[in-house]
Each structure stands twice: as structure tokens, then as C-alpha cells.
Design an enzyme around this catalytic site. Structure first.
Site, PDB file in Angstrom:
ATOM      1  N   ASP A  17       0.718  -1.442  -0.377  1.00  0.00           N
ATOM      2  CA  ASP A  17      -0.614   0.118   0.171  1.00  0.00           C
ATOM      3  C   ASP A  17       0.953   1.290   0.252  1.00  0.00           C
ATOM      4  O   ASP A  17       1.814   1.311   0.505  1.00  0.00           O
ATOM      5  CB  ASP A  17      -0.664   0.208   1.192  1.00  0.00           C
ATOM      6  CG  ASP A  17      -1.911   1.074   1.528  1.00  0.00           C
ATOM      7  OD1 ASP A  17      -2.478   1.567  -0.164  1.00  0.00           O
ATOM      8  OD2 ASP A  17      -2.647   1.083   2.251  1.00  0.00           O
ATOM      9  N   ASN A  65     -10.420  -2.597  -6.362  1.00  0.00           N
ATOM     10  CA  ASN A  65      -9.735  -1.317  -7.539  1.00  0.00           C
ATOM     11  C   ASN A  65     -10.368  -1.738  -8.222  1.00  0.00           C
ATOM     12  O   ASN A  65     -10.106  -0.819  -9.453  1.00  0.00           O
ATOM     13  CB  ASN A  65      -8.582  -2.399  -7.167  1.00  0.00           C
ATOM     14  CG  ASN A  65      -7.194  -1.991  -6.405  1.00  0.00           C
ATOM     15  OD1 ASN A  65      -6.581  -3.114  -6.611  1.00  0.00           O
ATOM     16  ND2 ASN A  65      -7.870  -1.195  -5.582  1.00  0.00           N
TER      17      ASN A  65
END
Ligand code: FPP
Length: 243
Positions: A17, A65
């Protein structure tokens, strides 16, 4: 190479991340962050092979996503495709087997084809299994296992009383992988974000403040050293572990 006296995790999973924030901090756009994130992927995969970690699972693209801007999804898919091509020889050389978990039917056909090819070519490699979680969601994975089992019950292939944790496990995408020992998330966020919900039941969690494009060998070593200091009791007492 660094030697570890204590056990290294057999299965390491990473939530990579912070690509977007890394780029923003540098006054660049998010896509630049993803491009730089590939370098960190390469370094971590190579170092895990050196450390003889048997299973490495990377959260490369979640079901959520798909909600990102089309341009960003396109860049991520292109990076994935180019990495599969450029890293292929290294996978062969290091005897790494590629595996994928997730709803891969949703990926562009070019990515699906390349994945199929690399998976096939590396299927007999046994040094390490590198699993890419692509279009992956932990809840979707559990939902899919429940649906498969419901169909089997309906068709009298299995009776409900026979369903136990090992049978549920056999219907997950990760049926060939052991439970996760260590889960690392970078960028300072302390969330699981729908990653390997079933498989992290007894995992040690490690949160690093480093943004993914900056994550290097030394950060991996720090996480592993920290893991080795922890006592994994699996519900038992410390005294019982000494027996
Ligand atoms: C999270 O950062 C990262 C991703 C969603 C994608 C990870 C992909 C790569 C590192 C590149 C390609 C992968 C492989 C396996 C070659 P973010 O965009 O959520 O960052 P932010 O939270 O700072 O916005």
C-alpha cells in the site's frame, strides 16, 4: 545474506500500500507511484527466494480496485503484463512457481493469457510459490466456496454434516497454500482490506509506515526479525508451549 536463527515465516503475505501517496509526496501522479512499486515487488520477491520463504502472496489488485479510474486500472494491467514478461526468466532461474488467486476471468484477455503461460511454464518449480492476488476479495472467495458446497449438498455429493474447516479450505482459491504466518501491510494503514480473511486466522500482523515504492530488503528483514520475537501460542499458554 542475513542469517536468521529462528524460524522464518513459511507463508508471507503482503498488502502493498501507498503507491499513490508516495507519488503525491513527490508531486507526481499516482501512476508514477505504481511504476516505482514494481521495483519494490522485484526486490521483495528476490529476497524472499534468498531467505527461502516457501510461499509469498502479494495483494496486487483487489475487487474494490475495479472502482478506480479507468486510466489507473489500465496502467496497473500494463505493469502486470510487462512484469510477467520481464520477470519470467528470473522465475525459471530461481525455480519459483507462479500462482494466482482471485476472479481472474475479469482481467484483460492479454493478462489472462500471459498468466496462463507463466503458470504452466513454472508449474514444476518448487523453491517458492509466488501467488498474485488479482481481482481478489476475501469475502468473494468465501462466498464462492459456500456456493460450490451448496451445489454439492444439493446434488447429494456431500452431506452437510461432513462440511468442516478442511473441506471449506479445499474450496478456497488458496486450497494449495498453507495458512498465512506473517501479514505485512505498508504505508501505515492498519486494515486488512478484504485480504485472505480465512487464511490469516492465526497470522502475525506487521504494519510498516514505509510507503510501498520505498519498501526494500532492510524493511523486510525488520518485519521478519519482529515476527521471530513473537510467541505464537495458537490459543495455548506459554507454559504449554514449553512442554
Ligand atoms: C496500493 O497503493 C497498490 C496497488 C493497488 C497496486 C499494487 C501494484 C503494484 C505494486 C505494481 C504491479 C504489481 C505487480 C505484481 C508487478 P495505492 O494506490 O492504494 O496507494 P495509496 O493508498 O497511497 O493511494
Amino acid at each position: 545474506m542475513r542469517e536468521y536463527k529462528n524460524e522464518i515465516p513459511q507463508h508471507l503475505a503482503i498488502i502493498m500500500d501507498g503507491n499513490g501517496r508516495w507519488a503525491k509526496n513527490k508531486g507526481k501522479n499516482r501512476l508514477f507511484g505504481h511504476t516505482k512499486g514494481v521495483k519494490a515487488v522485484q526486490e521483495v520477491v528476490e529476497e524472499c527466494a534468498v531467505l527461502k520463504i516457501k510461499y509469498l502472496t502479494l495483494y496486487a489488485f483487489s475487487t474494490e480496485n475495479w472502482n478506480r479510474p479507468e486510466e489507473e486500472i489500465g496502467v496497473l494491467m500494463k505493469l502486470l503484463l510487462s512484469s510477467l514478461k520481464s520477470e519470467f526468466e528470473k522465475l525459471l532461474k530461481n525455480r519459483i512457481k507462479l500462482n494466482v488467486i482471485g476472479n481472474t476471468d475479469q482481467l484483460p484477455m492479454s493478462v489472462q493469457k500471459e498468466l496462463d503461460y507463466v503458470i504452466k511454464q513454472t508449474e514444476n518449480n518448487s523453491e517458492m510459490t509466488l501467488t498474485l492476488a488479482l481481482s481478489y476479495g476475501g469475502r468473494e472467495e468465501i462466498e464462492s466456496a459456500i456456493k460450490q458446497l451448496a451445489v454439492k449438498v444439493k446434488n447429494n455429493i456431500i452431506s452437510p454434516e461432513k462440511i468442516d474447516q478442511s473441506i471449506i479450505n479445499e474450496h478456497l482459491y488458496t486450497r494449495d497454500l498453507p495458512d498465512v504466518d506473517l501479514l505485512i501491510r505498508t504505508s501505515g494503514e492498519k486494515r486488512i482490506s478484504n485480504f485472505l480473511l480465512w487464511q490469516i486466522a492465526y497470522a502475525e500482523l506487521y504494519f510498516s509506515k514505509v510507503l510501498w515504492p520505498d519498501f526494500r530488503k532492510k524493511h523486510l528483514h525488520k518485519a521478519i526479525t519482529n515476527y521471530q520475537k513473537r510467541e505464537r501460542r495458537f490459543g495455548k499458554t506459554s507454559e504449554q508451549l514449553l512442554q
